[in-house]
Design a protein around this motif. Structure first.
Motif, PDB file in Angstrom:
ATOM      1  N   UNK A   1       0.842  -1.208   0.000  1.00 57.64           N
ATOM      2  CA  UNK A   1       0.000   0.000   0.000  1.00 57.64           C
ATOM      3  C   UNK A   1       0.871   1.250   0.000  1.00 57.64           C
TER       4      UNK A   1
ATOM      5  N   UNK B   1       1.563   9.584  -4.907  1.00 56.69           N
ATOM      6  CA  UNK B   1       1.497  10.855  -4.185  1.00 56.69           C
ATOM      7  C   UNK B   1       2.446  10.811  -3.000  1.00 56.69           C
TER       8      UNK B   1
ATOM      9  N   UNK C   1       3.752  13.052  -1.352  1.00 53.02           N
ATOM     10  CA  UNK C   1       3.438  14.009  -0.289  1.00 53.02           C
ATOM     11  C   UNK C   1       2.435  13.411   0.699  1.00 53.02           C
ATOM     12  N   UNK C   2       1.552  12.519   0.204  1.00 59.06           N
ATOM     13  CA  UNK C   2       0.587  11.882   1.098  1.00 59.06           C
ATOM     14  C   UNK C   2       1.306  10.940   2.053  1.00 59.06           C
TER      15      UNK C   2
ATOM     16  N   UNK D   1       1.628   8.285 -11.030  1.00 64.43           N
ATOM     17  CA  UNK D   1       1.608   9.728 -11.238  1.00 64.43           C
ATOM     18  C   UNK D   1       2.886  10.453 -10.842  1.00 64.43           C
TER      19      UNK D   1
ATOM     20  N   UNK E   1      -4.108  20.083   4.774  1.00 63.55           N
ATOM     21  CA  UNK E   1      -3.369  21.048   3.952  1.00 63.55           C
ATOM     22  C   UNK E   1      -4.286  21.697   2.929  1.00 63.55           C
TER      23      UNK E   1
ATOM     24  N   UNK F   1      -4.651  19.084  -0.956  1.00 65.53           N
ATOM     25  CA  UNK F   1      -4.838  17.832  -0.240  1.00 65.53           C
ATOM     26  C   UNK F   1      -3.704  16.859  -0.517  1.00 65.53           C
ATOM     27  N   UNK F   2      -3.383  16.092   0.514  1.00 65.98           N
ATOM     28  CA  UNK F   2      -2.329  15.081   0.390  1.00 65.98           C
ATOM     29  C   UNK F   2      -2.999  13.715   0.295  1.00 65.98           C
ATOM     30  N   UNK F   3      -3.686  13.478  -0.806  1.00 69.22           N
ATOM     31  CA  UNK F   3      -4.407  12.217  -0.966  1.00 69.22           C
ATOM     32  C   UNK F   3      -3.874  11.480  -2.185  1.00 69.22           C
ATOM     33  N   UNK F   4      -3.970  10.152  -2.133  1.00 71.07           N
ATOM     34  CA  UNK F   4      -3.606   9.351  -3.291  1.00 71.07           C
ATOM     35  C   UNK F   4      -4.873   9.216  -4.143  1.00 71.07           C
ATOM     36  N   UNK F   5      -4.846   9.807  -5.328  1.00 67.53           N
ATOM     37  CA  UNK F   5      -6.066   9.940  -6.117  1.00 67.53           C
ATOM     38  C   UNK F   5      -6.692   8.606  -6.505  1.00 67.53           C
ATOM     39  N   UNK F   6      -5.878   7.614  -6.852  1.00 62.36           N
ATOM     40  CA  UNK F   6      -6.478   6.359  -7.313  1.00 62.36           C
ATOM     41  C   UNK F   6      -6.538   5.285  -6.226  1.00 62.36           C
ATOM     42  N   UNK F   7      -6.515   5.729  -4.974  1.00 61.85           N
ATOM     43  CA  UNK F   7      -6.803   4.838  -3.850  1.00 61.85           C
ATOM     44  C   UNK F   7      -8.242   5.084  -3.399  1.00 61.85           C
TER      45      UNK F   7
ATOM     46  N   UNK G   1      -8.420   3.226   1.890  1.00 61.73           N
ATOM     47  CA  UNK G   1      -6.969   3.045   1.764  1.00 61.73           C
ATOM     48  C   UNK G   1      -6.236   4.324   2.142  1.00 61.73           C
TER      49      UNK G   1
ATOM     50  N   UNK H   1      -6.118   4.705   6.020  1.00 62.42           N
ATOM     51  CA  UNK H   1      -5.194   3.894   6.816  1.00 62.42           C
ATOM     52  C   UNK H   1      -3.733   4.092   6.429  1.00 62.42           C
ATOM     53  N   UNK H   2      -3.472   4.698   5.280  1.00 59.71           N
ATOM     54  CA  UNK H   2      -2.082   4.853   4.830  1.00 59.71           C
ATOM     55  C   UNK H   2      -1.212   5.474   5.928  1.00 59.71           C
TER      56      UNK H   2
ATOM     57  N   UNK I   1     -10.394  10.074  -6.534  1.00 58.84           N
ATOM     58  CA  UNK I   1     -10.485  10.923  -7.727  1.00 58.84           C
ATOM     59  C   UNK I   1     -11.931  11.117  -8.193  1.00 58.84           C
TER      60      UNK I   1
ATOM     61  N   UNK J   1     -14.527  10.895 -19.582  1.00 61.64           N
ATOM     62  CA  UNK J   1     -13.131  10.459 -19.575  1.00 61.64           C
ATOM     63  C   UNK J   1     -12.969   9.087 -20.220  1.00 61.64           C
TER      64      UNK J   1
END
Lengths: 321, 533
Positions: free
Chosen positions: A181, A189, A191-192, A311, B87, B90-96, B100, B103-104, B141, B532
């Motif tokens: 993960x 990302x 930064x995340x 990305x 922030x 945002x500090x997010x993983x777009x395709x999670x 997920x 809990x990261x 996303x 898309x």
């Protein structure tokens, strides 16, 4: 084409797909973590040389394997230092590694063995022997299934089985474990990951260490399994084909298996048939050699779905608000 | 009441090279309160909070959390001290998935399955407790910006944060979403959590905070109880002098139609239709404000009218049809036609940052014979005029030889304004005129816009700041999802009505506003996802 020939081609496909698959999975770990690795070729080459050289000197293929892995890990370390620690350009660092490996292997080979940049041919314990799976001999006589099991599934070296087992293992690591993960996150990302209190640098070094390990296996297999010894530039572009397979596979482990088998099949056919005669129209062998790259371009042009790379790939991570 | 501050900063200093971002800052944030930190762009608010979250290391100073001295060297240390941060970007993983992302970095063990299961339970509980519902299995996303922000808040709460820092949280929200966010913050305060709200919007400070600290040029100038202060006083503390918060203007005297836009359509590179039949008319002597949340086609509208994006439809300027693609559809042709353009992103589109100020004052007009001397540029004349413009537009420092990047945001904007306004265009397109601009410069820029209007020019103003739209516009059009949802006169509408239009809700719903807004935004996301594929 009869059944026996078909089996032989498929058998050869499996052998030829093995180094591609190992290198492709190596690239998958690296790129999923955001480190583009064009240096797969160089790492494989270094591993091929050092595994063959040490196997030739000691007579032990296992020591050779370790030496190959160590060489690939050192190369990975250089790539990591340049692109993670010092935030250099990943492509340039990768190209440098390819040149470094290309030169240094021949140089050392000449210095050690004086055989024109190759290692002595490996014999006996210096090579990976093929393994005969249980009941292969006994089942050989059973029609269809017998030869399939005997020819295709049994009788490969241990590294072939390792390579194929790496596929489910990679999938499991990536999608079922905490490490996976985080690894995927750092390629998408960083930064995340950083703000979640996990080390971006640590994760990326872990990823390229795995990449080194797998390219080490790939290189060692080339020199001590597929062939008996090292010759200059013996990787012959396999690192690039593995990268192409990685794009073809859209950075997914199972797709990587299919892509590598497809590219392995193309190589096997090219090897066996040279020029293919299709009712008077001759397809030159070069077309088969070029096909993996052509297919990759087709994929990249977006004809067969979209290949979206991780990305954050290729970008060194710099903290910012 | 508990007297131990939840957060106490003592003498924090931080420099980036020669720039002193934070100078000897001390602040006490009491538990169970919402503490606002207000200041202009570049005042050092975000730097201070990044130090508190372990993103940067302070050069000097101490951080105390709940009465004990903490050494916060990285984000991990901040998280274990109970500090969470949302922030601005945002500090997010777009395709999670949402789960997920939650809990990261805070997984329970090496295997994912048990962590995900536990997080699902906790998430459900938090959603009920704080009105923070999001679909745990949706990919980030596919979420609207407001929901992505909820994920960020949930991330912090999942890590058991007692102290939540939010950096400019409303910049990307529709007003209804912002109201909902403030309700969430209210809940958090009621549960005893401490919230630090960083913003440059005075209205938000007055609306929700208990205490407010004001920063100016890296220093903390004051900390006051919100109930005992006023927007005027805060503005004065931020800028260091009295500022006019309202724009003085007389009613508009609209004249003939200068710019007529009919059924404008634009498809972007990814194949998504960004303008879906936009029609509007711009008259001499009026300011038409385009309100909307960022990303609803306003940028594309400006690009098409400014001549650097292709479109279909019809645009006429004083009755003459303008080409929308191919030859003649470029910035220089538009400027010749009398359309000046102050782009939204001055650093990317308005200026060439490494070039000097005087060079930047002629871009787009540099082919004008006025600036030529034979085959060469008449640099002496350009410099001379640049010096004059910079003095009149109060650009500081008024040195035309400095590179554009060495000016502050407000002064960069003044350079762009000077260039476009001085060419005396009949129509001026202005995007986000005061984004990243300090209050003092905002006052000046607003006055310039009104002055231009009073000279009989037509102004198309695009802004995501609703306050700015209200104070400058003579007519307001609201954009949502590539369409104009409606036009209103500023005197006959309010923030709530515009806010609903900005979320694509054209009629006042019967139930809760936020539900109607959420439903509309979700539909928009789904439409985009379909395009898309």
């Amino acid at each position: 084409m009869d059944y026996a020939t078909l089996l032989q081609v498929l058998d050869s496909t499996v052998r030829l797909a093995t180094p591609l698959l190992l290198a492709c999975l190596a690239g998958l770990f690296s790129e999923r973590a955001g480190i583009v690795d064009i240096g797969l070729e160089g790492k494989m080459l270094a591993a091929a040389f050092f595994s063959a050289a040490i196997a030739a000197i000691t007579g032990s293929v296992w020591l050779g394997l370790l030496a190959g892995i160590a060489a690939a890990l050192v190369m990975s370390g250089i790539h990591g230092l340049a692109s993670i620690t010092f935030r250099g350009n990943q492509l340039i660092s990768g190209v440098a590694i390819n040149f470094l490996a290309s030169g240094i292997t021949v140089l050392i080979a000449q210095d050690w063995f004086s055989q024109g940049g190759r290692t002595p041919s490996l014999m006996g314990g210096g090579r990976f022997e093929s393994i005969t799976l249980p009941f292969a001999e006994a089942l050989r006589g059973v029609p269809i299934i017998g030869p399939l099991y005997y020819e295709l599934i049994s009788g490969h070296s241990i590294l072939v089985y390792v390579a194929f087992l790496m596929v489910p293992l990679t999938w499991w690591i990536l999608f079922r474990t905490r490490f996976g993960l985080r690894l995927r996150a750092v390629g998408e990302a960083p930064e995340a990951v950083d703000t979640a209190g996990v080390s971006v640098v640590g994760l990326r070094f872990a990823a390229i260490a795995i990449c080194g390990l797998l390219t080490g296996l790939a290189g060692a297999y080339l020199a001590t399994g597929l062939q008996a010894g090292f010759v200059r530039e013996m990787t012959a572009g396999r690192g690039y084909i593995a990268l192409a397979a990685l794009i073809f596979a859209k950075w997914r482990p199972w797709y990587a298996l299919y892509a590598c088998l497809l590219f392995g099949l193309l190589q096997a056919v090219a090897l066996r048939y040279q020029n293919i005669d299709l009712g008077g129209f001759i397809i030159p062998v070069q077309v088969m050699d070029a096909l993996p790259y052509i297919l990759t371009v087709v994929i990249l042009a977006g004809f067969v779905g979209k290949a979206i790379p991780p990305r954050a790939g290729g970008e060194p991570y710099v903290k910012e608000r | 009441m508990n007297d131990t501050p939840a957060i106490e900063l003592k003498g924090i200093s931080k420099a980036f090279g020669p720039v002193q971002a934070n100078k000897d800052i001390s602040i006490r944030v009491m538990p169970g309160t919402i503490h606002g930190i207000i200041g202009e762009n570049g005042a050092g608010k975000s730097t201070l909070m990044s130090i508190l979250y372990g993103f940067y290391k302070a050069d000097a100073g101490e951080i105390w959390v709940n009465g004990s001295h903490k050494d916060i060297t990285d984000s991990q240390a901040a998280i274990s001290a109970g500090i969470g941060m949302v922030f601005q970007h945002f500090k997010l993983v777009q395709n999670f998935t949402v789960l997920e992302n939650i809990i990261l970095g805070a997984e329970d063990g090496p295997m994912l399955r048990p962590s995900l299961a536990r997080a699902r339970g906790v998430l459900k509980q938090l959603a009920e407790e704080y009105e923070l519902s999001v679909d745990p299995d949706e990919l980030v996303e596919n979420l609207s910006v407001g929901h992505q922000q909820r994920v960020e808040i949930l991330k912090a709460l999942y890590r058991q944060a007692d102290i939540l820092i939010l950096d400019e949280p409303t910049g990307v929200l529709t007003p209804a979403e912002a109201d909902h966010l403030f309700r969430i913050l209210d809940h958090l305060r009621a549960e005893g959590k401490t919230v630090i709200l960083i913003t440059h919007k005075l209205r938000e400070i007055m609306e929700i905070t208990d205490t407010v600290s004001v920063m100016r040029r890296g220093e903390m100038t004051a900390t006051v109880k919100t109930a005992e202060t006023s927007p005027e006083q805060l503005a004065e503390l931020m800028v260091g002098r009295k500022v006019l918060l309202r724009v003085d203007k007389t009613p508009a005297q609209p004249g003939e139609v200068l710019l007529d836009v009919q059924n404008l359509r634009h498809v972007d590179d990814a194949g998504v239709e960004r303008l879906k039949g936009v029609s509007l008319q711009l008259r001499a002597g009026e300011v038409l404000g385009i309100a909307g949340v960022a990303g609803n086609g306003q940028s594309e509208l400006l690009e098409v009218l400014g001549g650097y994006a292709d479109a279909s439809g019809a645009v006429t300027m004083k009755g003459v049809s303008l080409p929308l693609s191919g030859a003649g559809a470029d910035g220089s042709a538009r400027r010749k036609a009398g359309i000046g353009h102050v782009p939204e992103d001055r650093q990317e589109e308005g200026l060439i940052m490494p070039y000097t100020a005087w060079e930047n004052t002629v871009f787009g007009y540099h082919r004008d014979p006025h600036y030529q001397s034979g085959m060469l540029m008449n640099n002496a004349r350009i410099k001379e005029e640049a010096q004059d413009k910079m003095t009149r537009y109060d650009v500081r420092p008024p040195n035309p030889n400095l590179a554009a990047r060495n000016f502050s945001g407000g002064n960069q904007q003044k350079i762009v304004l000077a260039r476009e306004i001085e060419r005396d265009p009949d129509v001026l397109l202005i995007g986000q005129p005061t984004r990243g601009v300090d209050i003092g410069a905002i006052e000046f820029i607003h006055q310039e816009i009104i002055r231009l209007r009073d000279k009989g020019k037509a102004i198309l103003l695009v802004s995501v700041e609703l306050d700015e739209i209200f104070s400058l516009s003579d007519r307001i059009a609201v954009m949502f999802d590539g369409q104009i949802m409606g036009e209103r006169m500023p005197g006959e509408t309010d923030q709530t009505e515009l806010g609903l239009l900005m979320a694509g809700v054209t009629e006042r719903p019967e139930g809760k506003l936020i539900d109607a807004v959420d439903a509309s935004l979700k539909e928009k996301e789904a439409r985009e996802a379909r395009q898309h594929d």
